[in-house]
Design a protein around this motif. Structure first.
Motif, PDB file in Angstrom:
ATOM      1  N   ASN A  76      42.439  46.762  30.921  1.00 55.48           N
ATOM      2  CA  ASN A  76      43.623  46.904  30.070  1.00 55.48           C
ATOM      3  C   ASN A  76      44.806  46.290  30.822  1.00 55.48           C
ATOM      4  O   ASN A  76      45.109  46.673  31.953  1.00 55.48           O
ATOM      5  CB  ASN A  76      43.857  48.401  29.799  1.00 55.48           C
ATOM      6  CG  ASN A  76      45.073  48.653  28.930  1.00 55.48           C
ATOM      7  OD1 ASN A  76      46.130  48.065  29.114  1.00 55.48           O
ATOM      8  ND2 ASN A  76      44.917  49.559  27.981  1.00 55.48           N
ATOM      9  N   HIS A  77      45.454  45.330  30.187  1.00 58.26           N
ATOM     10  CA  HIS A  77      46.563  44.612  30.821  1.00 58.26           C
ATOM     11  C   HIS A  77      47.670  45.575  31.313  1.00 58.26           C
ATOM     12  O   HIS A  77      48.230  45.377  32.406  1.00 58.26           O
ATOM     13  CB  HIS A  77      47.140  43.622  29.804  1.00 58.26           C
ATOM     14  CG  HIS A  77      48.244  42.783  30.320  1.00 58.26           C
ATOM     15  ND1 HIS A  77      48.038  41.593  30.978  1.00 58.26           N
ATOM     16  CD2 HIS A  77      49.592  42.953  30.284  1.00 58.26           C
ATOM     17  CE1 HIS A  77      49.209  41.077  31.320  1.00 58.26           C
ATOM     18  NE2 HIS A  77      50.166  41.872  30.913  1.00 58.26           N
ATOM     19  N   MET A  78      47.945  46.619  30.536  1.00 57.82           N
ATOM     20  CA  MET A  78      49.018  47.545  30.919  1.00 57.82           C
ATOM     21  C   MET A  78      48.595  48.400  32.119  1.00 57.82           C
ATOM     22  O   MET A  78      49.421  48.737  32.971  1.00 57.82           O
ATOM     23  CB  MET A  78      49.434  48.435  29.730  1.00 57.82           C
ATOM     24  CG  MET A  78      49.911  47.666  28.501  1.00 57.82           C
ATOM     25  SD  MET A  78      51.032  46.288  28.860  1.00 57.82           S
ATOM     26  CE  MET A  78      52.537  47.150  29.298  1.00 57.82           C
ATOM     27  N   GLY A 115      46.817  47.195  34.358  1.00 56.98           N
ATOM     28  CA  GLY A 115      47.043  46.211  35.420  1.00 56.98           C
ATOM     29  C   GLY A 115      48.481  46.302  35.927  1.00 56.98           C
ATOM     30  O   GLY A 115      48.721  46.320  37.137  1.00 56.98           O
ATOM     31  N   HIS A 116      49.433  46.384  35.006  1.00 63.15           N
ATOM     32  CA  HIS A 116      50.838  46.497  35.441  1.00 63.15           C
ATOM     33  C   HIS A 116      51.063  47.782  36.245  1.00 63.15           C
ATOM     34  O   HIS A 116      51.866  47.803  37.174  1.00 63.15           O
ATOM     35  CB  HIS A 116      51.787  46.433  34.244  1.00 63.15           C
ATOM     36  CG  HIS A 116      52.056  45.032  33.769  1.00 63.15           C
ATOM     37  ND1 HIS A 116      52.575  44.058  34.607  1.00 63.15           N
ATOM     38  CD2 HIS A 116      51.890  44.434  32.564  1.00 63.15           C
ATOM     39  CE1 HIS A 116      52.717  42.929  33.918  1.00 63.15           C
ATOM     40  NE2 HIS A 116      52.303  43.114  32.685  1.00 63.15           N
ATOM     41  N   ILE A 117      50.346  48.853  35.902  1.00 66.79           N
ATOM     42  CA  ILE A 117      50.453  50.092  36.701  1.00 66.79           C
ATOM     43  C   ILE A 117      49.867  49.838  38.096  1.00 66.79           C
ATOM     44  O   ILE A 117      50.470  50.162  39.115  1.00 66.79           O
ATOM     45  CB  ILE A 117      49.727  51.272  36.012  1.00 66.79           C
ATOM     46  CG1 ILE A 117      50.426  51.629  34.690  1.00 66.79           C
ATOM     47  CG2 ILE A 117      49.661  52.482  36.940  1.00 66.79           C
ATOM     48  CD1 ILE A 117      49.740  52.748  33.893  1.00 66.79           C
ATOM     49  N   ILE A 143      57.454  47.950  31.291  1.00 59.28           N
ATOM     50  CA  ILE A 143      58.459  47.150  30.574  1.00 59.28           C
ATOM     51  C   ILE A 143      58.109  45.669  30.689  1.00 59.28           C
ATOM     52  O   ILE A 143      58.215  45.061  31.746  1.00 59.28           O
ATOM     53  CB  ILE A 143      59.879  47.444  31.140  1.00 59.28           C
ATOM     54  CG1 ILE A 143      59.876  47.529  32.670  1.00 59.28           C
ATOM     55  CG2 ILE A 143      60.439  48.732  30.558  1.00 59.28           C
ATOM     56  CD1 ILE A 143      61.258  47.760  33.296  1.00 59.28           C
ATOM     57  N   SER A 144      57.670  45.099  29.555  1.00 57.53           N
ATOM     58  CA  SER A 144      57.264  43.694  29.593  1.00 57.53           C
ATOM     59  C   SER A 144      57.745  42.989  28.339  1.00 57.53           C
ATOM     60  O   SER A 144      58.553  43.525  27.584  1.00 57.53           O
ATOM     61  CB  SER A 144      55.744  43.609  29.729  1.00 57.53           C
ATOM     62  OG  SER A 144      55.149  44.041  28.532  1.00 57.53           O
ATOM     63  N   GLY A 145      57.222  41.783  28.114  1.00 56.13           N
ATOM     64  CA  GLY A 145      57.618  41.017  26.939  1.00 56.13           C
ATOM     65  C   GLY A 145      57.073  41.607  25.647  1.00 56.13           C
ATOM     66  O   GLY A 145      57.646  41.414  24.582  1.00 56.13           O
ATOM     67  N   THR A 162      55.472  39.881  37.096  1.00 53.87           N
ATOM     68  CA  THR A 162      55.031  39.163  35.888  1.00 53.87           C
ATOM     69  C   THR A 162      53.511  38.962  35.952  1.00 53.87           C
ATOM     70  O   THR A 162      52.881  39.224  36.973  1.00 53.87           O
ATOM     71  CB  THR A 162      55.773  37.818  35.743  1.00 53.87           C
ATOM     72  OG1 THR A 162      55.717  37.147  36.979  1.00 53.87           O
ATOM     73  CG2 THR A 162      57.224  38.019  35.350  1.00 53.87           C
ATOM     74  N   ASP A 163      52.949  38.483  34.845  1.00 52.55           N
ATOM     75  CA  ASP A 163      51.498  38.489  34.700  1.00 52.55           C
ATOM     76  C   ASP A 163      50.763  37.731  35.806  1.00 52.55           C
ATOM     77  O   ASP A 163      51.162  36.637  36.206  1.00 52.55           O
ATOM     78  CB  ASP A 163      51.126  37.913  33.328  1.00 52.55           C
ATOM     79  CG  ASP A 163      51.571  38.847  32.211  1.00 52.55           C
ATOM     80  OD1 ASP A 163      51.944  39.990  32.522  1.00 52.55           O
ATOM     81  OD2 ASP A 163      51.544  38.415  31.056  1.00 52.55           O
ATOM     82  N   ASN A 164      49.689  38.353  36.283  1.00 53.68           N
ATOM     83  CA  ASN A 164      48.869  37.763  37.351  1.00 53.68           C
ATOM     84  C   ASN A 164      47.483  38.378  37.255  1.00 53.68           C
ATOM     85  O   ASN A 164      47.291  39.377  36.547  1.00 53.68           O
ATOM     86  CB  ASN A 164      49.523  38.057  38.718  1.00 53.68           C
ATOM     87  CG  ASN A 164      49.612  39.541  38.984  1.00 53.68           C
ATOM     88  OD1 ASN A 164      48.658  40.160  39.444  1.00 53.68           O
ATOM     89  ND2 ASN A 164      50.753  40.162  38.657  1.00 53.68           N
ATOM     90  N   THR A 205      45.691  39.357  39.984  1.00 56.92           N
ATOM     91  CA  THR A 205      45.490  40.295  41.086  1.00 56.92           C
ATOM     92  C   THR A 205      45.503  41.727  40.543  1.00 56.92           C
ATOM     93  O   THR A 205      44.634  42.541  40.839  1.00 56.92           O
ATOM     94  CB  THR A 205      46.599  40.081  42.130  1.00 56.92           C
ATOM     95  OG1 THR A 205      46.495  38.743  42.614  1.00 56.92           O
ATOM     96  CG2 THR A 205      46.479  41.041  43.275  1.00 56.92           C
ATOM     97  N   MET A 206      46.499  41.990  39.692  1.00 57.12           N
ATOM     98  CA  MET A 206      46.609  43.339  39.110  1.00 57.12           C
ATOM     99  C   MET A 206      45.437  43.630  38.171  1.00 57.12           C
ATOM    100  O   MET A 206      45.044  44.781  38.005  1.00 57.12           O
ATOM    101  CB  MET A 206      47.950  43.504  38.384  1.00 57.12           C
ATOM    102  CG  MET A 206      48.085  42.691  37.115  1.00 57.12           C
ATOM    103  SD  MET A 206      49.728  42.889  36.368  1.00 57.12           S
ATOM    104  CE  MET A 206      49.393  42.322  34.680  1.00 57.12           C
ATOM    105  N   ILE A 207      44.872  42.585  37.581  1.00 54.59           N
ATOM    106  CA  ILE A 207      43.737  42.770  36.667  1.00 54.59           C
ATOM    107  C   ILE A 207      42.465  43.084  37.466  1.00 54.59           C
ATOM    108  O   ILE A 207      41.657  43.926  37.063  1.00 54.59           O
ATOM    109  CB  ILE A 207      43.544  41.514  35.774  1.00 54.59           C
ATOM    110  CG1 ILE A 207      44.797  41.284  34.911  1.00 54.59           C
ATOM    111  CG2 ILE A 207      42.279  41.607  34.912  1.00 54.59           C
ATOM    112  CD1 ILE A 207      45.217  42.471  34.039  1.00 54.59           C
TER     113      ILE A 207
HETATM  114 ZN    ZN Z   1      52.253  41.653  31.280  1.00 52.35          ZN
END
Ligand code: ZN
Ligand code: KG4
Length: 379
Positions: free
Chosen positions: A117-119, A121-123, A176-178, A343-345, A347-349
């Motif tokens: 889940n992309h979000m 990933g941001h966590i 908080i993203s786009g 921003t998106d990468n 590594t977090m995924i």
């Molecule tokens: Zn994102």
């Protein structure tokens, strides 16, 4: 274990190879190689991301980005233990390119795949580091307008450092993203609850739209941020206050469309516009709103850790304001990703995929089940 992360949810084609170890309670990551290929230069001309162009660019660039990431990590695919690919949320045509690519590698090399889940990933981005600036480079628009791999300006995050992921639950996460603005409460990695979200525009979207009104290029966040900083340095303030939307709503939801409209009307009615003052006032309104809602959620949910993730936390003034919360809540650990990981990468995924893998440890992983889920939620 070595994880190959693949991210194509929006306009970044990203691949990372990340070493991961430990349990859900105590894990650590080591970034071995990471490449982010931004398509910003291409989408800029349209004022925003065009899904089918994003899809075409991802398809074209994925093999090149993979080759570069493997080269930096100095390994080949036979050494990869797990593939983690973003399955949502995001633009479905774009997500499918990453998923199809992941399935191809998985089948050819017999490597299991998890959908991330992309979000999440941001966590997870706060548990990683690319901090050695000199090895941190970003490739912009690989292959676009005959630009070859631009090693000079590129983002090869080739880091030999670890960051500990000792979890201090419960966690409150503001994302908080786009595409998203949400508050998530995590009792642990398995029990998560979305406690608030935006009713209309995401905060990054508001930055992008207001920037457009001011005649600034896409993506607008960094542009507004620059102007707002200039206004602060010169001590210039707008004569008017924009609204701080929903700060007294009594819940944990957000709304940014009214704020955007307030800026629109202001610009329409005013003869002489001071762009830097407008940018500062808009940014101040966003910061106050986000901080106020987060403080309310802290008093209600009493978290031990506060995580802020997503592209908008690249914003300097916002970072400073969130870090200042430490003075009010000395016992709460405040985790913000380093700038290169906001921003998106991928590594977090890779990191989110590792946590996902630990959660499903007893289940077999079926590549056939992987599907793009544009509206995937965190619950
Ligand atoms: Zn994102
Ligand atoms: O997380 P992200 O890279 O992609 C999505 O998942 O959406 O976030 C991109 C968003 C864009 O709206 C961009 O304008 C915003 O993050 N952004 C910023 C800054 N840098 C990027 N917003 C405010 N200030 C910045 N410095």
């Amino acid at each position: 274990m070595k994880i190959l992360g693949i991210e194509t949810s929006c306009d970044e084609t990203a691949i990372s190879i990340v070493g991961a170890k430990g349990s859900l309670e105590d894990f650590s990551f080591k970034v071995l190689g990471s490449v982010v290929n931004s398509q910003i230069d291409i989408h800029k001309e349209y004022g925003g991301v065009v899904p089918n162009i994003a899809k075409r660019e991802h398809q074209k660039n994925l093999p090149l980005v993979l080759a570069e990431a493997l080269k930096i990590a100095e390994i080949d695919l036979s050494k990869i233990d797990l593939i983690s690919v973003t399955v949502g949320p995001g633009l479905e045509p774009a997500l499918w390119t990453g998923i199809t690519f992941a399935k191809e590698i998985s089948e050819k090399w017999n490597i299991p795949v998890v959908g991330a889940n992309h979000m999440e990933g941001h966590i997870a981005s706060v548990f990683l580091t690319n901090s050695k600036e000199e090895t941190s480079r970003t490739i912009f628009s690989l292959g676009h307008k005959d630009k070859a791999l631009q090693n000079d300006s590129a983002s090869f995050l080739n880091i030999k450092e670890n960051k500990e992921g000792k979890n201090k639950f419960p966690i409150l996460a503001l994302l908080i993203s786009g595409g998203h603005t949400e508050l998530i409460f995590l009792k642990n990695w398995l029990e998560k609850e979305k406690i608030g979200e935006t009713k209309d525009d995401a905060v990054g979207e508001a930055f992008d739209k207001v920037a457009r009104m001011l005649g600034l290029p896409y993506p607008g966040g960094p542009e507004i941020s620059k102007l707002a900083e200039e206004a602060r340095i010169k001590n210039i303030k707008l004569e008017k206050e924009f609204p701080r939307p929903m700060i007294h709503s009594g819940d944990f939801n957000f709304s940014f469309s009214g704020l955007k409209t307030a800026v629109l009307y202001y610009l329409r009615d005013k003869k002489e516009i001071n762009k830097i003052a407008v940018a500062r006032e808009f940014e101040d309104a966003v910061i106050e709103t986000l901080i106020s809602k987060t403080k309310k959620a802290i008093s209600e949910y009493q978290p031990k850790t506060l995580i802020i993730g997503g592209g908008v936390i690249a914003n300097k003034a916002l970072r400073e304001n969130f870090l200042k919360l430490k003075e009010i809540y000395p016992k709460i650990e405040i985790l913000i990703p380093e700038k290169s990981l906001t921003t998106d990468n991928a590594t977090m995924i890779a990191a989110a995929g590792y946590l996902q893998y630990l959660k499903n440890e007893n289940e077999s992983l079926e590549t056939g089940d992987l599907k793009a889920q544009g509206n995937l939620s965190i619950n």
